[in-house]
Design a protein around this motif. Structure first.
Motif, short mmCIF file in Angstrom:
data_model
loop_
_atom_site.label_atom_id
_atom_site.label_comp_id
_atom_site.label_asym_id
_atom_site.label_seq_id
_atom_site.Cartn_x
_atom_site.Cartn_y
_atom_site.Cartn_z
N PHE A 127 4.37 6.63 -5.17
CA PHE A 127 4.81 8.18 -5.00
C PHE A 127 3.78 9.05 -5.57
O PHE A 127 3.17 8.86 -6.48
N SER A 128 4.03 10.36 -5.17
CA SER A 128 3.33 11.42 -5.95
C SER A 128 4.27 12.55 -6.07
O SER A 128 5.13 12.53 -5.45
N ALA A 129 3.89 13.21 -7.31
CA ALA A 129 4.88 13.90 -7.70
C ALA A 129 4.63 15.40 -7.55
O ALA A 129 3.44 15.86 -7.55
N GLY A 130 5.74 16.27 -6.76
CA GLY A 130 5.33 17.65 -6.44
C GLY A 130 4.07 17.67 -5.54
O GLY A 130 3.93 16.89 -4.49
N SER A 131 3.33 18.62 -5.87
CA SER A 131 2.30 19.08 -4.76
C SER A 131 1.27 18.28 -5.26
O SER A 131 -0.18 18.16 -4.72
N SER A 132 1.01 17.38 -6.35
CA SER A 132 -0.03 16.34 -6.83
C SER A 132 -0.33 15.39 -5.66
O SER A 132 0.18 14.86 -5.04
N LYS A 133 -1.77 15.14 -5.90
CA LYS A 133 -2.23 14.23 -4.82
C LYS A 133 -2.28 13.01 -5.41
O LYS A 133 -2.75 11.93 -5.03
N ASN A 134 -2.26 12.93 -6.94
CA ASN A 134 -2.24 11.71 -7.69
C ASN A 134 -0.91 11.06 -7.39
O ASN A 134 -0.02 11.24 -7.20
N SER A 135 -1.05 9.79 -7.36
CA SER A 135 0.00 8.74 -7.16
C SER A 135 0.41 7.68 -8.12
O SER A 135 -1.03 7.22 -8.77
N CYS A 136 1.58 7.18 -8.19
CA CYS A 136 1.81 6.23 -9.16
C CYS A 136 2.68 5.43 -8.58
O CYS A 136 3.47 5.54 -7.73
N LEU A 137 2.67 3.96 -8.92
CA LEU A 137 3.56 2.97 -8.40
C LEU A 137 4.99 3.31 -9.39
O LEU A 137 4.91 3.38 -10.48
N GLY A 138 5.95 3.42 -8.65
CA GLY A 138 7.29 3.65 -9.35
C GLY A 138 8.52 2.69 -8.84
O GLY A 138 8.17 2.26 -7.51
N ILE A 139 9.60 2.88 -9.42
CA ILE A 139 10.77 2.31 -8.97
C ILE A 139 12.02 3.67 -9.02
O ILE A 139 11.75 4.32 -10.01
N ARG A 186 0.86 -1.19 0.14
CA ARG A 186 -0.09 -0.07 0.01
C ARG A 186 0.97 1.15 0.02
O ARG A 186 2.02 1.20 0.19
N GLU A 187 0.28 2.30 0.03
CA GLU A 187 0.99 3.65 0.04
C GLU A 187 1.67 3.57 1.39
O GLU A 187 1.48 3.31 2.39
N GLY A 188 3.09 3.98 1.36
CA GLY A 188 3.92 4.08 2.43
C GLY A 188 4.76 2.80 2.59
O GLY A 188 5.61 2.78 3.25
N GLU A 189 4.30 1.70 1.89
CA GLU A 189 5.18 0.64 2.05
C GLU A 189 5.80 0.33 0.89
O GLU A 189 5.39 0.91 -0.24
N ASP A 246 -6.16 9.23 -5.52
CA ASP A 246 -6.00 9.32 -4.14
C ASP A 246 -4.84 8.61 -3.59
O ASP A 246 -4.01 8.02 -4.37
N SER A 247 -4.62 8.55 -2.35
CA SER A 247 -3.38 7.51 -1.84
C SER A 247 -3.76 6.38 -1.19
O SER A 247 -3.29 5.81 -0.32
N ASN A 248 -4.90 5.67 -1.89
CA ASN A 248 -5.29 4.51 -1.69
C ASN A 248 -4.98 3.23 -2.62
O ASN A 248 -6.00 2.32 -2.82
N GLY A 249 -3.90 3.33 -2.98
CA GLY A 249 -3.57 2.23 -4.25
C GLY A 249 -2.96 1.04 -3.49
O GLY A 249 -2.51 1.12 -2.40
N THR A 250 -2.95 -0.05 -4.10
CA THR A 250 -2.45 -1.44 -3.63
C THR A 250 -1.66 -1.91 -4.70
O THR A 250 -2.57 -2.26 -5.67
N LEU A 251 -0.80 -2.49 -4.56
CA LEU A 251 -0.06 -3.38 -5.56
C LEU A 251 -0.22 -4.96 -5.19
O LEU A 251 0.03 -5.18 -3.74
N LYS A 252 -0.76 -5.73 -6.01
CA LYS A 252 -0.54 -7.27 -5.58
C LYS A 252 -0.59 -8.11 -6.65
O LYS A 252 -0.69 -7.73 -7.74
N ILE A 253 -0.55 -9.65 -6.33
CA ILE A 253 -0.40 -10.31 -7.53
C ILE A 253 -1.85 -10.91 -7.39
O ILE A 253 -2.40 -11.56 -6.56
#
Ligand SMILES: *[C@@H]1O[C@H](CO)[C@@H](O)[C@H](O)[C@H]1NC(C)=O
Ligand SMILES: *[C@@H]1O[C@H](CO)[C@@H](O)[C@H](O)[C@H]1NC(C)=O
Ligand SMILES: *[C@@H]1O[C@H](CO)[C@@H](O)[C@H](O)[C@H]1NC(C)=O
Length: 176
Positions: A53-65, A36-39, A86-93
């Motif tokens: 992560f979110s870029a700059g002051s944007s609330k949008n977030s993307c999964l990145g390396i 989740r966000e923050g992990e 929002d900041s409620n994304g989840t990455l999973k298999i």
């Protein structure tokens, strides 16, 4: 290639590990875990980190390396064309063996098909900056079901010696 200790531990202890939060430094995501966000996942040699992560002051977030030593240098982005609002994304298999990003209402907003039908899948962040989806019991690169290095248009590390400062580019994209 010798198995890193975490590897054998991981494959044999999936149920146990699933009870643990991802807050310890892990390079591997099992099929019963999520990020989740923050992990984040951190590669074994602490070179690369994967997370939202979110870029700059944007609330949008993307999964990145990004580089551990230089978090503002994002080298790969998954859902660049479909950022979370929002900041409620989840990455999973997923159960289908796809690497997926879910939004707050559990809709898939980004996914990567496996090209091979494999058993127990894990996603692992390597020290090369490559995120690979592979069978838990196999470290053979030929057995990777999916890897970010197969997507050179998104993978800035391929053939590059310098990272790409993504922040500025992303900001204009996300605010457009
Ligand atoms: C969304 O994320 C925020 C901040 O991380 C958190 O406080 C909130 O509980 C999350 N909401 C849901 C529905 O997960
Ligand atoms: C999640 O994604 C779906 C499909 O794109 C969308 O309809 C829904 O509004 C999104 N939910 C949130 C909370 O962003
Ligand atoms: C893989 O992707 C295709 C379309 O890109 C989709 O039709 C198919 O259902 C996907 N496979 C799985 C296992 O989800």
């Amino acid at each position: 290639m010798a198995d890193p200790p975490i590897f054998s531990f991981f494959c044999n202890s999936i149920i146990v590990l699933s009870l643990l939060p991802l807050s310890y430094t892990a390079d591997t995501l099992s099929s019963v875990q999520s990020i989740r966000e923050g992990e984040t996942l951190v590669s074994p040699g602490r070179k690369f980190e994967l997370g939202f992560f979110s870029a700059g002051s944007s609330k949008n977030s993307c999964l990145g390396i990004w580089f551990v030593v230089s978090p503002e240098t994002v080298v790969w982005v998954a859902n660049r064309n479909n950022p979370l609002t929002d900041s409620n994304g989840t990455l999973k298999i997923s159960n289908e063996g796809e690497l997926v990003i879910l939004n707050r209402s559990n809709s898939i907003i980004w996914s990567k098909n496996s090209t091979k039908v494999l058993g127990n899948l894990v996603a692992q962040l390597l020290d090369s900056g490559n995120l690979v989806l592979r069978e838990c019991n196999s470290l053979e690169s030929a057995d990777y079901s999916w890897q970010t290095f197969d997507y050179p248009s998104n993978t800035i590390l391929v053939g590059m010696t310098l990272g790409w400062n993504f922040k500025t580019g992303l900001e204009s994209h996300l605010t457009s």
